[in-house]
Design a protein around this motif. Structure first.
Motif, PDB file in Angstrom:
ATOM      1  N   PHE A  90     -64.142 126.779  -2.282  1.00 16.14           N
ATOM      2  CA  PHE A  90     -63.929 128.226  -2.428  1.00 16.14           C
ATOM      3  C   PHE A  90     -64.937 128.776  -3.430  1.00 16.14           C
ATOM      4  O   PHE A  90     -64.839 128.515  -4.629  1.00 16.14           O
ATOM      5  CB  PHE A  90     -62.488 128.466  -2.894  1.00 16.14           C
ATOM      6  N   HIS A  91     -65.911 129.543  -2.923  1.00 13.36           N
ATOM      7  CA  HIS A  91     -66.929 130.094  -3.806  1.00 13.36           C
ATOM      8  C   HIS A  91     -66.445 131.308  -4.581  1.00 13.36           C
ATOM      9  O   HIS A  91     -66.864 131.554  -5.712  1.00 13.36           O
ATOM     10  CB  HIS A  91     -68.182 130.483  -3.007  1.00 13.36           C
ATOM     11  N   GLY A 108     -61.687 135.222  -8.220  1.00 16.45           N
ATOM     12  CA  GLY A 108     -60.830 134.523  -7.280  1.00 16.45           C
ATOM     13  C   GLY A 108     -60.295 133.255  -7.923  1.00 16.45           C
ATOM     14  O   GLY A 108     -61.057 132.497  -8.527  1.00 16.45           O
ATOM     15  N   ASP A 109     -58.996 133.033  -7.818  1.00 18.76           N
ATOM     16  CA  ASP A 109     -58.318 131.919  -8.473  1.00 18.76           C
ATOM     17  C   ASP A 109     -58.148 130.761  -7.492  1.00 18.76           C
ATOM     18  O   ASP A 109     -57.307 130.814  -6.587  1.00 18.76           O
ATOM     19  CB  ASP A 109     -56.966 132.400  -8.999  1.00 18.76           C
ATOM     20  N   GLY A 110     -58.947 129.708  -7.673  1.00 18.57           N
ATOM     21  CA  GLY A 110     -58.858 128.551  -6.786  1.00 18.57           C
ATOM     22  C   GLY A 110     -57.554 127.803  -6.922  1.00 18.57           C
ATOM     23  O   GLY A 110     -57.054 127.221  -5.948  1.00 18.57           O
ATOM     24  N   ALA A 111     -56.966 127.795  -8.116  1.00 15.92           N
ATOM     25  CA  ALA A 111     -55.684 127.121  -8.314  1.00 15.92           C
ATOM     26  C   ALA A 111     -54.586 127.816  -7.503  1.00 15.92           C
ATOM     27  O   ALA A 111     -53.709 127.161  -6.918  1.00 15.92           O
ATOM     28  CB  ALA A 111     -55.331 127.102  -9.797  1.00 15.92           C
ATOM     29  N   LEU A 112     -54.641 129.145  -7.457  1.00  7.63           N
ATOM     30  CA  LEU A 112     -53.686 129.899  -6.650  1.00  7.63           C
ATOM     31  C   LEU A 112     -53.846 129.572  -5.172  1.00  7.63           C
ATOM     32  O   LEU A 112     -52.859 129.373  -4.453  1.00  7.63           O
ATOM     33  CB  LEU A 112     -53.887 131.391  -6.888  1.00  7.63           C
ATOM     34  N   LEU A 113     -55.101 129.502  -4.712  1.00  6.28           N
ATOM     35  CA  LEU A 113     -55.346 129.164  -3.304  1.00  6.28           C
ATOM     36  C   LEU A 113     -54.859 127.762  -2.969  1.00  6.28           C
ATOM     37  O   LEU A 113     -54.374 127.510  -1.863  1.00  6.28           O
ATOM     38  CB  LEU A 113     -56.836 129.291  -2.979  1.00  6.28           C
ATOM     39  N   GLU A 115     -52.285 126.322  -4.113  1.00  9.33           N
ATOM     40  CA  GLU A 115     -50.849 126.427  -3.880  1.00  9.33           C
ATOM     41  C   GLU A 115     -50.551 127.056  -2.515  1.00  9.33           C
ATOM     42  O   GLU A 115     -49.689 126.590  -1.777  1.00  9.33           O
ATOM     43  CB  GLU A 115     -50.201 127.273  -4.991  1.00  9.33           C
ATOM     44  N   VAL A 116     -51.288 128.120  -2.195  1.00  9.97           N
ATOM     45  CA  VAL A 116     -51.057 128.825  -0.930  1.00  9.97           C
ATOM     46  C   VAL A 116     -51.399 127.928   0.269  1.00  9.97           C
ATOM     47  O   VAL A 116     -50.663 127.871   1.261  1.00  9.97           O
ATOM     48  CB  VAL A 116     -51.889 130.124  -0.881  1.00  9.97           C
ATOM     49  N   LEU A 117     -52.524 127.222   0.166  1.00  7.72           N
ATOM     50  CA  LEU A 117     -53.013 126.416   1.294  1.00  7.72           C
ATOM     51  C   LEU A 117     -52.415 125.010   1.319  1.00  7.72           C
ATOM     52  O   LEU A 117     -52.543 124.312   2.327  1.00  7.72           O
ATOM     53  CB  LEU A 117     -54.541 126.313   1.222  1.00  7.72           C
ATOM     54  N   GLU A 118     -51.811 124.601   0.197  1.00  8.99           N
ATOM     55  CA  GLU A 118     -51.238 123.257   0.066  1.00  8.99           C
ATOM     56  C   GLU A 118     -52.285 122.179   0.306  1.00  8.99           C
ATOM     57  O   GLU A 118     -52.031 121.148   0.930  1.00  8.99           O
ATOM     58  CB  GLU A 118     -50.041 123.088   1.016  1.00  8.99           C
ATOM     59  N   ARG A 119     -53.481 122.446  -0.226  1.00  7.85           N
ATOM     60  CA  ARG A 119     -54.590 121.494  -0.127  1.00  7.85           C
ATOM     61  C   ARG A 119     -55.399 121.574  -1.422  1.00  7.85           C
ATOM     62  O   ARG A 119     -55.418 122.617  -2.081  1.00  7.85           O
ATOM     63  CB  ARG A 119     -55.519 121.842   1.037  1.00  7.85           C
ATOM     64  N   PRO A 120     -56.093 120.506  -1.786  1.00  9.99           N
ATOM     65  CA  PRO A 120     -56.967 120.602  -2.966  1.00  9.99           C
ATOM     66  C   PRO A 120     -58.100 121.593  -2.715  1.00  9.99           C
ATOM     67  O   PRO A 120     -58.680 121.640  -1.628  1.00  9.99           O
ATOM     68  CB  PRO A 120     -57.482 119.171  -3.157  1.00  9.99           C
ATOM     69  N   VAL A 121     -58.417 122.383  -3.735  1.00 11.26           N
ATOM     70  CA  VAL A 121     -59.456 123.400  -3.651  1.00 11.26           C
ATOM     71  C   VAL A 121     -60.478 123.171  -4.762  1.00 11.26           C
ATOM     72  O   VAL A 121     -60.117 123.037  -5.936  1.00 11.26           O
ATOM     73  CB  VAL A 121     -58.854 124.818  -3.775  1.00 11.26           C
ATOM     74  N   VAL A 122     -61.754 123.141  -4.387  1.00 12.97           N
ATOM     75  CA  VAL A 122     -62.841 123.060  -5.359  1.00 12.97           C
ATOM     76  C   VAL A 122     -63.408 124.468  -5.528  1.00 12.97           C
ATOM     77  O   VAL A 122     -63.716 125.136  -4.552  1.00 12.97           O
ATOM     78  CB  VAL A 122     -63.952 122.101  -4.883  1.00 12.97           C
ATOM     79  N   TRP A 123     -63.569 124.902  -6.793  1.00  8.27           N
ATOM     80  CA  TRP A 123     -64.015 126.280  -7.040  1.00  8.27           C
ATOM     81  C   TRP A 123     -64.774 126.344  -8.357  1.00  8.27           C
ATOM     82  O   TRP A 123     -64.977 125.326  -9.006  1.00  8.27           O
ATOM     83  CB  TRP A 123     -62.833 127.238  -7.024  1.00  8.27           C
ATOM     84  N   ASP A 124     -65.218 127.543  -8.729  1.00  9.96           N
ATOM     85  CA  ASP A 124     -65.998 127.763  -9.946  1.00  9.96           C
ATOM     86  C   ASP A 124     -67.221 126.834  -9.967  1.00  9.96           C
ATOM     87  O   ASP A 124     -67.454 126.098 -10.927  1.00  9.96           O
ATOM     88  CB  ASP A 124     -65.130 127.561 -11.187  1.00  9.96           C
ATOM     89  N   PHE A 125     -68.015 126.910  -8.915  1.00 13.98           N
ATOM     90  CA  PHE A 125     -69.149 126.004  -8.738  1.00 13.98           C
ATOM     91  C   PHE A 125     -70.295 126.244  -9.722  1.00 13.98           C
ATOM     92  O   PHE A 125     -71.071 125.340  -9.994  1.00 13.98           O
ATOM     93  CB  PHE A 125     -69.708 126.150  -7.314  1.00 13.98           C
ATOM     94  N   ARG A 126     -70.446 127.471 -10.220  1.00 11.58           N
ATOM     95  CA  ARG A 126     -71.673 127.817 -10.933  1.00 11.58           C
ATOM     96  C   ARG A 126     -71.591 127.710 -12.465  1.00 11.58           C
ATOM     97  O   ARG A 126     -72.617 127.574 -13.130  1.00 11.58           O
ATOM     98  CB  ARG A 126     -72.102 129.243 -10.553  1.00 11.58           C
ATOM     99  N   SER A 127     -70.402 127.817 -13.025  1.00  9.72           N
ATOM    100  CA  SER A 127     -70.274 127.950 -14.480  1.00  9.72           C
ATOM    101  C   SER A 127     -70.880 126.789 -15.247  1.00  9.72           C
ATOM    102  O   SER A 127     -71.546 126.985 -16.274  1.00  9.72           O
ATOM    103  CB  SER A 127     -68.797 128.108 -14.866  1.00  9.72           C
TER     104      SER A 127
END
Length: 365
Positions: A90-91, A108-113, A115-127
């Motif tokens: 999730f970009h 955009g909150d990857g941790a929230l996604l 929970e919604v998707l019930e799958r691990p989400v990788v996000w905040d790629f650039r920081s």
């Protein structure tokens, strides 16, 4: 724990053109591409786009919070439509980017996604890249390296993404890894679709110059183009990156021009920024493969072909899908993050060494 070998990763991208969310499945181990999976697109409504535009250039506040809600809702809607997925990349949406001061913000909150998707989400790629002194962009080059291998390239090839901002990746496919010396050079070329789209929204109330038809009817203002090309950015050695609105003054420059002449001038600026950028590449590539919405602009593509001494073609000529390539890139990068592999290196973002980025959030249940 991710299973070993190739997995089904789902990537999502909302770019600086602010037209919607692309999502695509990629089967990969984070090094090689095994298979391209299904893809989808979720457009933003005019109201949603307006909310996102209001947040551009801001680092916080009510506008950013409202935009984040749009991003999270839109991504939850499109991503929940995919089944049999092991991992999500999730970009989010870039609203502010200032690597010189070690700042970049993708809302955009990857941790929230997760929970919604019930799958691990990788996000905040650039920081992480920015914190370590890199530009934080572009991030697709490691995927472009894998694509060059996938299409069987044996000589240098370049990938040009014409989104809101243009970025280019020069690839030497004879190298073993993307982080190897001489394998990649990548940087933002300059403004691409963003000034053109903004012009069309402001003057005509439409999202884009479809096929470049309006620009084709106009004349380029050479004085504006020459002043544009004299900007200090074009003399800066890569790696380098831009915020969507770093060239906001262009909108003022074309204020006195007719609609067609303004569109033609902004289109020429986008094309000539790429031509100027190619001077920084080690050699002229065998082919320039164009992805992103700009490849549908026949006038822009013709200007590129006229200005470059190499074949210019949409990525579809190589059997790829330019509508979802960036979404696939973040599926690929998600797997790399989850497996501890680097996602950027000195020749792509200017970071001091090959580094990984991203946060992995797992659903609590």
């Amino acid at each position: 724990m991710l299973k070993s070998g190739a997995i089904r990763a789902l990537g999502a991208m909302s770019g600086t053109s602010l037209d919607g969310v692309d999502a695509a499945v990629l089967v990969t181990d984070g090094v090689t591409i095994t298979e391209f999976g299904p893809a989808d697109f979720r457009p933003y409504s005019k109201e949603e786009s307006a909310v996102l535009r209001a947040a551009l250039g801001k680092w916080g506040g009510a506008e950013v919070e409202a935009a984040a809600e749009v991003i999270e809702t839109a991504h939850a809607q499109i991503l929940s439509g995919f089944e049999d997925v092991d991992l999500v990349g999730f970009h989010g949406q870039t609203v502010a980017h200032d690597p010189a001061n070690r700042g970049t913000l993708q809302i955009g909150d990857g941790a929230l996604l997760a929970e919604v998707l019930e799958r691990p989400v990788v996000w905040d790629f650039r920081s992480n890249d920015v914190k370590l002194g890199g530009q934080g962009a572009p991030l697709a080059p490691f995927y472009h390296f894998a694509l060059a291998k996938f299409i069987g390239a044996t000589a240098p090839v370049a990938f040009l993404n014409l989104g809101g901002v243009g970025n280019i990746t020069w690839v030497d496919p004879t190298k073993a890894k993307p982080e190897d010396a001489g394998a990649l050079i990548a940087f933002d070329t300059g403004p691409a679709n963003a000034p053109i789209n903004d012009l069309m929204v402001k003057r005509l109330g439409v999202d884009r110059d479809e096929n470049g038809d309006l620009a084709a009817k106009g004349n380029v203002d050479e004085d504006i183009l020459n002043r544009f090309l004299d900007h200090r950015y074009f003399y800066k050695i890569p790696p380098k990156s831009l915020d969507r609105d770093d060239f906001a003054a262009l909108a003022t420059e074309v204020n006195s021009l007719s609609d067609a002449d303004a569109a033609a001038t902004l289109t020429a600026c986008a094309a000539m920024a790429v031509v100027r950028g190619m001077e920084h590449c080690p050699s002229m590539p065998e082919k320039l493969l164009v992805t992103g919405g700009g490849r549908h602009n026949a006038t822009l593509m013709a200007m590129l072909a006229a200005g470059l001494d190499c074949e210019v073609a949409p990525v579809e000529d190589a059997g790829l899908d330019g509508d979802v390539l960036e979404a696939q890139a973040f599926a690929f990068l998600a797997v790399r993050v989850a497996r501890g592999l680097p996602t950027s290196c000195p020749s792509t973002t200017g970071v001091g060494a090959a580094v990984g980025g991203g946060t992995v959030s797992h659903p609590l249940r």
